[in-house]
Design an enzyme around this catalytic site. Structure first.
Site, short mmCIF file in Angstrom:
data_model
loop_
_atom_site.label_atom_id
_atom_site.label_comp_id
_atom_site.label_asym_id
_atom_site.label_seq_id
_atom_site.Cartn_x
_atom_site.Cartn_y
_atom_site.Cartn_z
N GLU A 1 6.09 4.89 7.41
CA GLU A 1 5.85 5.72 6.62
C GLU A 1 6.43 7.16 7.03
O GLU A 1 6.48 7.67 8.40
CB GLU A 1 4.33 6.13 6.89
CG GLU A 1 3.51 5.11 6.06
CD GLU A 1 2.03 5.32 6.44
OE1 GLU A 1 1.37 4.56 5.58
OE2 GLU A 1 1.55 5.73 7.39
N THR B 1 0.79 -1.28 0.00
CA THR B 1 0.24 0.00 -0.03
C THR B 1 1.02 1.11 -0.12
O THR B 1 1.29 1.70 -1.15
CB THR B 1 -1.07 -0.06 1.03
OG1 THR B 1 -0.31 -0.15 2.50
CG2 THR B 1 -2.04 -1.05 1.03
N THR C 1 -0.96 -2.61 10.47
CA THR C 1 -1.25 -2.95 9.13
C THR C 1 -0.13 -3.58 8.31
O THR C 1 0.55 -3.06 7.45
CB THR C 1 -1.62 -1.60 8.46
OG1 THR C 1 -2.71 -1.17 8.95
CG2 THR C 1 -1.93 -1.64 6.92
N SER D 1 -7.36 10.52 0.27
CA SER D 1 -7.40 11.02 -0.81
C SER D 1 -6.27 10.93 -1.94
O SER D 1 -6.18 11.50 -2.87
CB SER D 1 -7.75 12.55 -0.82
OG SER D 1 -6.79 13.14 0.28
N ASN E 1 -0.15 10.90 6.21
CA ASN E 1 -1.46 10.04 6.92
C ASN E 1 -2.68 10.94 6.97
O ASN E 1 -3.81 10.68 7.09
CB ASN E 1 -1.17 9.71 8.29
CG ASN E 1 -0.46 8.43 8.06
OD1 ASN E 1 -1.35 7.27 7.97
ND2 ASN E 1 0.78 8.14 8.29
N LYS F 1 4.28 -6.90 3.82
CA LYS F 1 3.80 -5.64 3.78
C LYS F 1 3.69 -4.72 5.04
O LYS F 1 3.20 -5.31 6.05
CB LYS F 1 2.66 -5.33 2.47
CG LYS F 1 1.54 -5.65 2.96
CD LYS F 1 0.61 -4.78 4.05
CE LYS F 1 0.44 -3.39 3.26
NZ LYS F 1 -0.07 -2.44 4.27
#
Length: 407
Positions: free
Chosen positions: A276, A153, A190, A407, A402, A179
């Protein structure tokens, strides 16, 4: 002693009788978003699932199907988590299993399901089912790298490792893809991890080995303190190596478990490294605790602290945040005994000794913290138990990523 060989440029489809593929089905705008892993031979499987009470539909379905004595396929989509989608989501996850099973000549119970992506959106089943049918025509013995891409992702690179070792003179291969980048916290996150092997092992022993291994690997990483609705780790073994079956905690089990531990820790570190917006991989080595529970509580507390993570992003040798996070860990220890050091290829520097700050070279500390990998070494001097945890710094980019994820 297990002699473990890391096989460079190998992946899950280099394990005998395993095939896979990863395709773009249309769930995402451009990137690959659908993966199938398939064993041509019957296989046993074991799994561990999220602790989040809002367990996603694929988790519910896979918890049901993992009870089967034979598991030969896993179907995974990315871009849509199929979480918090009610009865429709459960039906859709079962439909994914059935479509895959029909294409591969299996029963639905022999297929596990995983999803990752945005929470709350219904799966576009026309796209998903068409994609599964298309993917099943492309399954191959060279599809491992595409499979690793299709489960991503916000990941910035694929996460994979393959190792080889011997049991009873037979070559055993163990390979995994994973992942994970955000929403990562102890009790998994996640994150998805899929491990395959040709080892001959019973379902019960595979389950025991996997769950014990997870406690020391994926459950010891933290990126941001959030535990996801979708995380799972699945292990499959098709028994084609023809070693003497592992059905007890014998020497072969110990050798297999050591290899599994190594593989899972390496995948866990790759997930932590790819947090991230991360610029640094942080490792916490917690030494000499009274109990293993105390060691893990301390290591997890430090690696989960947003203030510690922020200090490392700023390359600030702020030992106060580290000892503060130890203090609220709920572990038993004696504060007046604790030592804290930083270490990596630049060198080693002690900042805290016997519960007090010591004079240290700020420039050396800054140089150590400027590197991509830093090890925080903490000595409780209270016992013999140790634990290791992994995480990353907390950067401006984490908030940017985040703040606009949907979007």
């Amino acid at each position: 002693m297990t002699k473990l060989k890391i096989l460079e440029n190998k992946t899950i489809t280099d394990v005998p009788y395993f095939k896979a593929t990863g395709i773009h089905s249309g769930v995402k705008r451009k990137r690959k978003d659908l993966c199938i892993i398939y064993s041509e031979k019957e296989a046993v499987a074991a799994a561990a699932f999220t602790q989040n009470k809002f367990a996603a539909a694929p988790v519910v379905v896979s918890k049901d199907h993992i009870q089967s004595n034979n598991t030969q396929a896993i179907v995974i989509n990315s871009g849509n988590a199929n979480a918090c989608t009610g009865d429709e989501g459960i039906d859709n996850a079962y439909s994914m299993a059935k479509t895959t099973a029909d294409c591969l000549g299996l029963s639905s119970k022999e297929v596990l399901v995983a999803s990752t992506g945005i929470i709350g959106l219904p799966l576009p089943m026309a796209i998903i089912n068409a994609g599964i049918k298309n993917a099943c025509t492309q399954i191959s013995s060279t599809g491992g790298n595409c499979a690793a891409e299709a489960i991503m992702t916000t990941d910035t690179f694929t996460k994979k490792i393959t190792v080889e070792f011997d049991l009873d003179g037979k070559k055993i291969l163990l390979s995994g893809i994973a992942k994970g980048s955000g929403m990562i916290h102890p009790n998994m996150a996640t994150m998805l991890s899929f491990i395959v092997s040709n080892v001959n092992i019973s379902k019960d022993m595979l389950s025991i080995a996997l769950k014990e291994s997870i406690d020391d690997s994926y459950n010891m990483i933290s990126v941001d303190g959030d535990t996801s609705t979708n995380d799972m780790v699945i292990g499959m073994a098709n028994k084609t190596a023809n070693n003497t079956i592992i059905d007890s905690k014998d020497d072969n089990y110990i050798k297999f478990k050591k290899a599994l531990d190594f593989l899972n820790k390496e995948l866990a570190k790759l997930i932590a490294k790819d947090g991230e917006g991360a610029t640094k991989l942080i490792e916490v080595s917690l030494n000499n605790a009274k109990t293993l529970k105390d060691a893990k509580l301390c290591a997890k507390s430090v690696i989960s602290s947003s203030l510690v993570k922020s200090a490392f992003f700023g390359e600030d040798a702020n030992w106060g945040r580290i000892v503060c996070s130890l203090g609220y860990s709920n572990a038993e220890f004696s504060p007046e005994k604790i030592d804290v050091s930083f270490q990596n290829k630049i060198g080693n520097i002690q900042l805290f000794k016997d519960g007090k700050e010591v004079s240290f070279d700020e420039e050396l500390a800054k140089n150590i913290l400027s590197e991509e990998h830093i090890n925080i070494i903490i000595d409780l001097k209270d016992g013999e138990h140790c634990a290791t945890a992994w995480g990353c710094d907390l950067s401006f980019d984490y908030v940017k990523i985040n703040a606009s994820y949907r979007s």
